[in-house]
Design a protein around this motif. Structure first.
Motif, PDB file in Angstrom:
ATOM      1  N   ASP A   1      30.244  40.970  39.452  1.00 45.73           N
ATOM      2  CA  ASP A   1      30.827  41.950  38.549  1.00 45.73           C
ATOM      3  C   ASP A   1      32.284  42.203  38.886  1.00 45.73           C
ATOM      4  O   ASP A   1      33.107  42.337  37.994  1.00 45.73           O
ATOM      5  CB  ASP A   1      30.059  43.277  38.605  1.00 45.73           C
ATOM      6  N   VAL A   2      32.603  42.269  40.155  1.00 50.45           N
ATOM      7  CA  VAL A   2      33.975  42.547  40.558  1.00 50.45           C
ATOM      8  C   VAL A   2      34.895  41.449  40.033  1.00 50.45           C
ATOM      9  O   VAL A   2      35.923  41.729  39.403  1.00 50.45           O
ATOM     10  CB  VAL A   2      34.089  42.683  42.096  1.00 50.45           C
ATOM     11  N   ALA A   3      34.523  40.203  40.270  1.00 54.55           N
ATOM     12  CA  ALA A   3      35.365  39.085  39.821  1.00 54.55           C
ATOM     13  C   ALA A   3      35.427  39.029  38.295  1.00 54.55           C
ATOM     14  O   ALA A   3      36.503  38.869  37.712  1.00 54.55           O
ATOM     15  CB  ALA A   3      34.834  37.772  40.385  1.00 54.55           C
ATOM     16  N   ASP A   4      34.275  39.175  37.647  1.00 58.80           N
ATOM     17  CA  ASP A   4      34.247  39.095  36.178  1.00 58.80           C
ATOM     18  C   ASP A   4      34.965  40.273  35.545  1.00 58.80           C
ATOM     19  O   ASP A   4      35.641  40.126  34.529  1.00 58.80           O
ATOM     20  CB  ASP A   4      32.806  39.010  35.665  1.00 58.80           C
ATOM     21  N   TRP A   5      34.817  41.474  36.145  1.00 57.96           N
ATOM     22  CA  TRP A   5      35.498  42.643  35.591  1.00 57.96           C
ATOM     23  C   TRP A   5      37.009  42.482  35.726  1.00 57.96           C
ATOM     24  O   TRP A   5      37.758  42.780  34.792  1.00 57.96           O
ATOM     25  CB  TRP A   5      35.005  43.920  36.254  1.00 57.96           C
ATOM     26  N   SER A   6      37.464  41.988  36.853  1.00 59.00           N
ATOM     27  CA  SER A   6      38.905  41.756  37.036  1.00 59.00           C
ATOM     28  C   SER A   6      39.416  40.748  36.012  1.00 59.00           C
ATOM     29  O   SER A   6      40.480  40.938  35.411  1.00 59.00           O
ATOM     30  CB  SER A   6      39.192  41.247  38.449  1.00 59.00           C
TER      31      SER A   6
END
Length: 196
Positions: free
Chosen positions: A7-12
């Motif tokens: 989620d962190v990578a995709d949200w960024s």
């Protein structure tokens, strides 16, 4: 790698304008948000709308969204809760208004609600029928029937020759007509000896 780290990578990436990353977040969490919404509103069509609205709000308010333990899911669930509660409150208000109306007006409003439910059933039957044809045939039908494109324009859009598209459309329309007739609640039951 855990889902939260994803989620962190995709949200960024989504914040940077990567539509695929936002699509990945949707694919990862939409079923969970839908199940949560279904517990709140109890009608699948409304739960689907709540789920879609939660993702719309995620995108619309993206600059203010904060991840919880690296995941957007808690934010989505909280937003779905608020949207579901608003929907239920609106339905209660609508019911109270209908209850205060003179009997004739209340009957008309009830008939409108039944009409809306029947339209929703027909829409669901159409979507189920469209899922039963190939993606290319469904695209042809959507382009010609829903968007009003000519057969030739629809053929070009999906990469077919006009003659091939017309033939596929004819078969797909016939298949859809048969499938929709099977799901039509107003369709009379066949007589004894008459094929179903």
């Amino acid at each position: 790698m855990t889902a939260e780290a994803c989620d962190v990578a995709d949200w960024s990436a989504a914040l940077a304008g990567d539509e695929r990353a936002f699509g990945t977040l949707f694919d990862r969490h939409h079923a969970r948000v839908f199940r949560h919404a279904l517990r709140l509103v109890a009608v699948p069509a409304e739960a689907d709308e709540v789920m879609a609205s939660a993702f719309f709000e995620l995108w619309r308010l993206r600059s203010r969204v904060r991840l919880v333990d690296g995941s957007v899911l808690p934010w989505l669930l909280a937003t779905a809760t608020n949207l579901g509660r608003n929907r239920v409150r609106g339905a209660l208000r609508y019911g109270r208004v209908i209850a205060r109306l003179p009997r004739e007006v209340a009957v008309d409003a009830a008939e409108l609600a039944v009409d809306r439910l029947e339209q929703e059933e027909r829409r669901r039957a159409l979507l189920l029928a469209l899922r039963s044809v190939s993606a290319q045939d469904a695209a042809l039908i959507a382009l010609t029937v829903l968007d009003g494109l000519s057969d030739a324009d629809a053929a070009a859009a999906v990469g077919l020759r006009p003659g091939a598209a017309r033939m596929r459309l004819s078969r797909a329309r016939r298949r859809l007509r048969d499938l929709l007739a099977e799901h039509d609640p107003a369709r009379p039951a066949p007589d004894e000896g008459e094929p179903a």
